[in-house]
Design an enzyme around this catalytic site. Sequence first.
Site, short mmCIF file in Angstrom:
data_model
loop_
_atom_site.label_atom_id
_atom_site.label_comp_id
_atom_site.label_asym_id
_atom_site.label_seq_id
_atom_site.Cartn_x
_atom_site.Cartn_y
_atom_site.Cartn_z
N ALA A 1 0.82 -1.21 0.00
CA ALA A 1 0.00 0.00 0.00
C ALA A 1 0.86 1.27 0.00
O ALA A 1 0.42 2.32 -0.46
CB ALA A 1 -0.92 -0.01 1.21
N SER B 1 -11.60 1.89 -6.78
CA SER B 1 -13.05 2.01 -6.61
C SER B 1 -13.55 1.49 -5.28
O SER B 1 -14.62 1.88 -4.83
CB SER B 1 -13.75 1.27 -7.75
OG SER B 1 -13.37 -0.09 -7.72
N CYS C 1 -11.40 1.38 -2.51
CA CYS C 1 -10.41 1.79 -1.51
C CYS C 1 -10.99 2.81 -0.55
O CYS C 1 -11.75 3.68 -0.96
CB CYS C 1 -9.21 2.47 -2.16
SG CYS C 1 -8.42 1.48 -3.39
N ARG D 1 -13.93 -7.03 -4.05
CA ARG D 1 -13.57 -6.50 -2.73
C ARG D 1 -12.14 -6.00 -2.70
O ARG D 1 -11.26 -6.51 -3.41
CB ARG D 1 -13.77 -7.56 -1.65
CG ARG D 1 -12.82 -8.74 -1.75
CD ARG D 1 -13.10 -9.74 -0.65
NE ARG D 1 -12.14 -10.84 -0.64
CZ ARG D 1 -12.26 -11.92 0.12
NH1 ARG D 1 -13.29 -12.05 0.93
NH2 ARG D 1 -11.34 -12.87 0.09
N ARG E 1 0.10 -6.08 3.09
CA ARG E 1 0.07 -4.98 2.11
C ARG E 1 -0.17 -3.65 2.85
O ARG E 1 0.23 -2.59 2.43
CB ARG E 1 -1.08 -5.24 1.13
CG ARG E 1 -1.14 -4.30 -0.04
CD ARG E 1 -2.29 -4.70 -0.97
NE ARG E 1 -2.12 -4.14 -2.29
CZ ARG E 1 -2.56 -2.95 -2.65
NH1 ARG E 1 -3.20 -2.19 -1.81
NH2 ARG E 1 -2.34 -2.50 -3.87
N SER F 1 -20.22 16.29 -20.17
CA SER F 1 -19.51 15.17 -20.79
C SER F 1 -20.33 13.89 -20.77
O SER F 1 -20.29 13.09 -21.70
CB SER F 1 -18.19 14.91 -20.06
OG SER F 1 -17.39 16.06 -20.08
P1 XMP Z 1 -9.94 -0.11 -9.28
O1 XMP Z 1 -10.36 1.32 -9.22
O2 XMP Z 1 -9.52 -0.54 -10.63
O3 XMP Z 1 -8.64 -0.19 -8.33
O4 XMP Z 1 -11.00 -0.98 -8.71
C1 XMP Z 1 -7.86 -1.35 -8.20
C2 XMP Z 1 -6.65 -1.07 -7.33
O5 XMP Z 1 -7.02 -0.69 -5.99
C3 XMP Z 1 -5.96 -1.03 -5.09
N1 XMP Z 1 -6.55 -1.73 -3.95
C4 XMP Z 1 -6.82 -1.17 -2.77
N2 XMP Z 1 -6.56 0.07 -2.32
N3 XMP Z 1 -7.63 -0.49 -0.29
C5 XMP Z 1 -6.97 0.40 -1.05
O6 XMP Z 1 -6.73 1.53 -0.59
C6 XMP Z 1 -7.92 -1.78 -0.68
O7 XMP Z 1 -8.53 -2.56 0.03
C7 XMP Z 1 -7.47 -2.13 -1.99
N4 XMP Z 1 -7.55 -3.27 -2.70
C8 XMP Z 1 -6.97 -2.99 -3.91
C9 XMP Z 1 -4.98 -1.88 -5.83
O8 XMP Z 1 -3.85 -1.10 -6.11
C10 XMP Z 1 -5.76 -2.27 -7.07
O9 XMP Z 1 -4.93 -2.57 -8.16
#
Ligand code: XMP
Length: 493
Positions: A250, A302, A304, A385, A403, A475
């Site tokens: 992280a 999305s 996070c 998740r 992480r 947009s």
């Molecule tokens: P998207 O927006 O594509 O993002 O769904 C995927 C990326 O989010 C990160 N990731 C996390 N970040 N808490 C966070 O702050 C989490 O629980 C978490 N899980 C994944 C990760 O970098 C991923 O590629």
Amino acid sequence: MYSKKLQEAELGFTYDDLLLAPNESWIEAKDVDTRTRVSTNHELNIPIISAAMDTVSESELAIALAHEGGMAVLHRNMTLEMEVEELKKVKSSGELTIRNVVTTTADSSLSTVKDIMEEERINGLPVIQGKKLIGIITKRDIVPFLNNGSNKAVKDIMTSDVVTVKESISPIEALDIAYENKIERLPVVRGDELVGIITIKDILQQKENPNAIKDKNGKLLVAAASGPFDLERAVALDEAGADIIAVDCAHAHNMRVVEFVSTLKDNIDADLIVGNIATGEAAEALIKQGVDGIKVGIGPGSMCTTRIIAGVGVPQLTAISKVADVASNYDVPVIADGGLRYSGDIAKAIGAGADVVMLGNLLAGTYESPGDVVVMNGRKYKQYRGMGSMGAMTGGFSGGADRYFQEIKGHMKHSKLVPEGVEGVVPYKGTINEVIFQLVGGLKASMGYSGAKDIKKMQELANFVRITSSGIKESHPHDLLITNESPNYPTLE
Ligand code: XMP
């Protein structure tokens, strides 16, 4: 002094704050080249990789994405042995013969066979006695007996007279035999011993994917995630054939993580990608340790909650551009990780300096992502998740907790963890092939508007214009009720 800090606070931009201004162009979308570099030694045919998340990236998605020219990063919320197994499935998938065959035995019940078929998503199982092949059983065979209270076993309905082939068979010969006998799978035998299986689906899939991305031995390209300090896992994945080890953390500007990079580099042959970071200083620190690729994104994802829970992060386009400013001086590829919702965001990430984007949400909910489809209010969904969510940190192997620099000991209480992500569902999106077609199609359109014939030119030529909240409103579709959902513009209810 404090008020100065606020006055000097920099303005950060993310995807919805900017648009790409159209440029003079001689380039048409169909003619652009989407090849790019994901790490020092590896190229992709499209600038897309999948997130190392347990609801996104396992072998099935990795195979499908590599067939499209992108690459998956296998998640690590599983034991080391399981991750190596997943990796091997990807690496052996291009082979005509699948060696790791799921089998059953003559005395097994039909409901057990059904469960195995559903879990493994396969429609037929060879039946073995020791190593000897004694039959084959398919979904079609068992369906008539499942709901009528029958207590038949595999041996009662399996086909004993099995059409088999030898290891030396060619794809064309295998197809001929399969068509002639109207069967979809051919057990491969040495004497009467089962050594593998050939399926028509695999042969046809190989033919259909000229864009597939492969290593120098002709196997599909794949990366595998490892913890920031997990040398044992990184070495095992490297030895098992991972092309890239992706250190999944992280906060990769944690100096213990930075320091450990050189130990990892010294012990593996694969390229090493490290993330996540959001500043030029972090990029400089990691590059000096010899990383082969850098992953950018603190909290844009999305699912996070890092930015809310810790109050930390940098809006993603600003973060990408800062890291790319440094990384481009050293020719180290930049991966924009998280926060992308539409194909236009991929174009903006590249315009801000990214070489590749990493997608979680956009690839979750596909046919090939792990997990089952659930139906809610008549719509199909799949689970998605965060790896820092309570479910991911405590469920399964709990391999994601480190992480977030958190430790799980024995049956530790959930209340001792501080989650940085949430759990939810995303709409079912169809196959990776369909999703990637739309995402790459949108990117190519953007490159046409920008006059960019390839990714390097897109990075160079993309011009941003800042927009207001009215600009965002303008947009998106407005002033109508959407009656027909578009495949590249989902409306989430
Ligand atoms: P998207 O927006 O594509 O993002 O769904 C995927 C990326 O989010 C990160 N990731 C996390 N970040 N808490 C966070 O702050 C989490 O629980 C978490 N899980 C994944 C990760 O970098 C991923 O590629």
